[in-house]
Design a protein around this motif. Structure first.
Motif, short mmCIF file in Angstrom:
data_model
loop_
_atom_site.label_atom_id
_atom_site.label_comp_id
_atom_site.label_asym_id
_atom_site.label_seq_id
_atom_site.Cartn_x
_atom_site.Cartn_y
_atom_site.Cartn_z
N GLY A 224 -21.79 64.90 72.81
CA GLY A 224 -21.93 66.24 72.47
C GLY A 224 -23.12 66.49 71.22
N TYR A 225 -24.09 65.80 71.26
CA TYR A 225 -24.89 65.77 70.13
C TYR A 225 -25.52 67.18 69.97
N LYS A 226 -25.55 67.66 69.04
CA LYS A 226 -25.88 69.19 68.56
C LYS A 226 -25.13 70.17 69.27
N ARG A 227 -23.69 69.80 69.74
CA ARG A 227 -22.80 70.85 70.29
C ARG A 227 -21.54 70.32 69.86
N THR A 228 -21.31 69.79 68.63
CA THR A 228 -20.16 69.42 67.84
C THR A 228 -19.98 70.18 66.52
N THR A 229 -18.71 70.38 66.52
CA THR A 229 -18.26 70.86 65.40
C THR A 229 -17.43 69.73 64.59
N TYR A 230 -17.89 69.38 63.36
CA TYR A 230 -17.34 68.24 62.66
C TYR A 230 -16.24 68.99 61.37
N ALA A 231 -15.10 68.45 61.31
CA ALA A 231 -14.39 69.06 60.24
C ALA A 231 -13.31 67.88 59.41
N GLY A 232 -13.58 68.02 58.21
CA GLY A 232 -12.97 67.08 57.45
C GLY A 232 -13.28 67.19 55.83
N ASP A 233 -13.03 66.08 55.17
CA ASP A 233 -13.28 66.03 53.77
C ASP A 233 -13.45 64.65 53.11
N LEU A 234 -14.45 64.39 52.47
CA LEU A 234 -14.72 63.18 52.05
C LEU A 234 -13.73 62.38 51.12
N ALA A 235 -13.02 63.43 50.66
CA ALA A 235 -11.81 62.96 49.55
C ALA A 235 -10.68 62.40 50.34
N GLN A 236 -10.43 62.49 51.60
CA GLN A 236 -9.69 62.07 52.47
C GLN A 236 -9.93 61.00 53.39
N GLY A 237 -11.01 60.09 53.23
CA GLY A 237 -11.49 59.00 53.97
C GLY A 237 -10.82 57.77 53.44
N ILE A 238 -9.77 57.46 54.13
CA ILE A 238 -9.00 56.39 53.54
C ILE A 238 -8.87 55.13 54.55
N TYR A 239 -9.56 54.97 55.64
CA TYR A 239 -9.85 54.23 56.79
C TYR A 239 -10.90 53.36 56.85
N GLY A 240 -11.45 52.80 55.54
CA GLY A 240 -12.34 51.83 55.67
C GLY A 240 -11.80 50.71 56.36
N PHE A 241 -10.63 50.30 55.94
CA PHE A 241 -10.32 49.02 56.76
C PHE A 241 -10.23 48.99 58.09
N ALA A 242 -10.45 50.04 58.87
CA ALA A 242 -10.42 50.33 60.20
C ALA A 242 -11.95 50.42 60.65
N GLY A 243 -13.07 50.35 59.66
CA GLY A 243 -14.25 50.29 60.09
C GLY A 243 -14.84 51.76 59.61
N ALA A 244 -14.03 52.92 59.12
CA ALA A 244 -14.67 53.95 58.86
C ALA A 244 -15.81 53.73 57.72
N LYS A 245 -16.73 54.55 57.72
CA LYS A 245 -17.84 54.84 56.72
C LYS A 245 -18.14 56.09 56.38
N PRO A 246 -17.27 56.78 55.50
CA PRO A 246 -17.28 58.11 55.19
C PRO A 246 -18.37 58.48 54.67
N ASN A 247 -19.40 57.90 53.97
CA ASN A 247 -20.73 58.31 53.03
C ASN A 247 -21.60 58.41 54.13
N GLU A 248 -21.63 57.21 55.04
CA GLU A 248 -22.85 57.07 56.00
C GLU A 248 -22.64 58.19 57.08
N VAL A 249 -21.46 58.27 57.64
CA VAL A 249 -21.23 59.44 58.66
C VAL A 249 -21.43 60.72 58.10
N TYR A 250 -21.23 61.02 56.92
CA TYR A 250 -21.49 62.34 56.47
C TYR A 250 -22.89 62.72 56.36
N ALA A 251 -23.67 61.58 55.96
CA ALA A 251 -25.07 61.93 55.84
C ALA A 251 -25.51 62.10 56.97
#
Length: 560
Positions: A224-251
């Motif tokens: 869905g590139y360019k057809r996706t709605t993303y919702a969330g909040d950087l302050a709730q990014g707490i899954y780095g141990f599972a591979g999440a990269k909040p800042n990289e993904v947000y950019a």
């Protein structure tokens, strides 16, 4: 039906298909996404037979958005136009349908738990060795590598145990949670498959974008590139141990989306709670929030910090405070939240000593679909056949229809629930009594029942309590002793932010100067480094907290 806010209506009416919604906790994100989906369908942006794909990170989040959508869409439209899944469920479906394009058998065993951890325990590996092993295998699979490429990558010094585990997995014909997104990405690299899914889904909704791994974002982009709605909040990014990269993904998402809507008003929390959450904003990267209706909160809400000499004294004190809160507001929910299960054991002991009823979330069946499956199984349960069965767990697996479930998180949830049933039946509890203990799916459920609730920060994400007491704000606990890099320490601040932002009326942070080890030896603990930040919110001390509780207008508080 809830009256939508201006920001929620803006999201519903946004013409751009590529939309970023920055929505901190308590700002009405789930409602906004339900409206967004309604708008996409009713404007004709997504036309039949296309569907909207909604991805979540937990079954509870899936249930929340499904419940809100039921307020805006008829059942027939929900069934025909909406597909809701978590990422591992999506990857599993891709694998089952298209494994042949990457030369694998679609009937490989899907994961239903931590296979690597179980194998490590069987081999007697210690905690640190197991954690390093799991991390090595996870990192090797966060790129679109084939089994042969993963094997080759692990053929280097220091990876011998990981390589042995990987080869055992292949030999047994099974997949782990880390394999599913890896293989899904390989499958979607084939344009014929990606085109099929792009044609099938006219739009994609991603709930909690901050929990995405770069790999999961690549999967979303292929569909869905360019057809996706993303919702969330950087302050709730707490899954780095599972591979999440909040800042990289947000950019990456900011670069993709042509329109951004940011929420700044909280409809959940009092001004006092928001002040505590905002005080961590410099560490978490979260937006500063204001109360949507500050005058409606009696006394402006509560924010306090308590220091104790020992963990035992802390447990006694928290027990008394929680008891006082539920006595004054019997319909309210008090969440006692710790970074780890072990750190809250002194609170549990104090509650049990006073015979105070509480809900322990570790024991509950929190997934609605799993609860319904267990209840259905137990409704016409053949106890005689069960008792005569040579393998009782196999009997339960067959009776529940376990093998028909594809979603890995659903499989894991059901497996844990069946083990819970087995333990109770073994202890002489009747099937009817077991069924009666399954609360989710009833009018009063674990996730909405008033009273005292004990849980961890990660389990509580997405939930709401009237009062939150955070246990164990000591260095080494929160932040965790394993958090050594700047990125890891930022995530620990986000864990605290998530805990506090569960609260409506009030939040209390607690720490002890001495906490016994598992062996019972007292160990000195220094206050959490986060106290320096939250002090800016000017929280009350223990004496001020007692005065606040004593003098507050509880008739007004209890009614809100």
């Amino acid at each position: 039906m809830i009256r939508p806010t201006t920001s929620q209506l803006k999201i519903r009416d946004a013409a751009a298909r590529d939309l970023l919604v920055v929505a901190p906790a308590g700002c009405g994100k789930t409602e906004a996404l339900a409206l967004r989906i309604q708008g996409l369908l009713h404007r004709g942006d997504v036309t039949s037979p296309q569907k909207i794909l909604i991805t979540t990170f937990s079954n509870r989040a899936r249930d929340n958005i499904r419940d809100r959508l039921n307020e805006y869409l008829p059942i027939s439209e929900m069934r025909e136009r909406i597909a809701i899944t978590n990422f591992h469920g999506l990857a599993a479906r891709l694998f089952r349908a298209h494994a042949n394009v990457i030369g694998l058998d679609p009937d490989l065993i899907l994961p239903d738990g931590d296979w690597v951890g179980a194998q490590a325990r069987d081999k007697g590996l210690d905690f640190n060795t197991t954690a390093a092993l799991q991390k090595m295998l996870r990192l090797s699979k966060q790129e679109p590598r084939t089994d042969a490429e993963v094997d080759a990558l692990l053929q280097k010094p220091g990876c011998e145990k990981a390589l042995a585990f990987e080869r055992l997995r292949v030999e047994q014909g099974r997949l782990t949670y880390d394999d599913l997104p890896r293989l899904a990405e390989l499958i979607l690299a084939h344009d014929v498959v990606a085109d099929l899914y792009r044609a099938h889904f006219g739009a994609v909704i991603v709930d909690e974008f901050q929990d995405l791994t770069p790999q999961q974002l690549r999967i979303v982009n292929r569909i869905g590139y360019k057809r996706t709605t993303y919702a969330g909040d950087l302050a709730q990014g707490i899954y780095g141990f599972a591979g999440a990269k909040p800042n990289e993904v947000y950019a990456a998402i900011r670069a993709e989306c042509t329109e951004v809507v940011e929420f700044s008003e909280s409809h959940r929390s009092s001004p006092a709670v928001l002040a505590m959450v905002n005080a961590l904003g410099g560490l978490t990267g979260g937006n500063a929030l204001t109360s949507a209706d500050p005058e409606s909160w009696p006394n402006g809400g509560l924010a306090a910090i308590a220091h104790h000499r020992t963990a035992e004294a802390e447990g006694e004190w928290i027990m008394k405070v929680a008891r006082a809160l539920v006595a004054r507001a019997p319909g309210h929910r008090v969440g006692i939240i710790a970074r780890t299960v072990g750190r809250r054991r002194f609170v549990e002991g104090a509650l049990e000593a006073e015979d105070i009823h509480f809900f322990r979330w570790d024991d509950g069946i929190l997934d609605t679909d799993t609860a319904r499956t267990i209840k259905s199984m137990l409704t016409s349960f053949d106890l005689k056949r069960y008792l005569a069965a040579p393998d009782k767990m196999t009997f339960l697996y067959d009776a529940s229809g376990f093998d028909s479930i594809i979603d890995p998180s659903g499989r894991e949830s059901l497996r844990d629930a069946l083990t819970w049933c087995y333990d109770l039946l073994r202890d002489g509890v009747t099937p009817q009594e077991v069924r009666g203990r399954v609360r989710v799916g009833d009018a009063t459920t674990l996730v909405s029942a008033p009273g005292i609730h004990l849980l961890t920060g990660h389990v509580g994400k997405g939930q709401q309590f009237d009062w939150v007491i955070v246990v164990g704000l000591e260095d080494g606990v929160l932040p965790d002793f394993r958090a050594t890099t700047a990125e890891e320490k930022t995530e620990e601040a986000r864990v605290l932010s998530v805990m506090m932002s569960r609260a409506r009326h009030g939040v209390i942070l607690s720490r002890a100067a001495s906490v016994p080890t598992n062996a019972g030896r007292p160990m000195s603990r220094t206050p959490s480094s986060f106290f320096g930040q939250v002090a800016a919110a000017r929280p009350l001390d223990s004496k001020g907290l007692v005065e606040w509780i004593t003098q507050a207008d509880w008739n007004v508080i209890a009614s809100r």
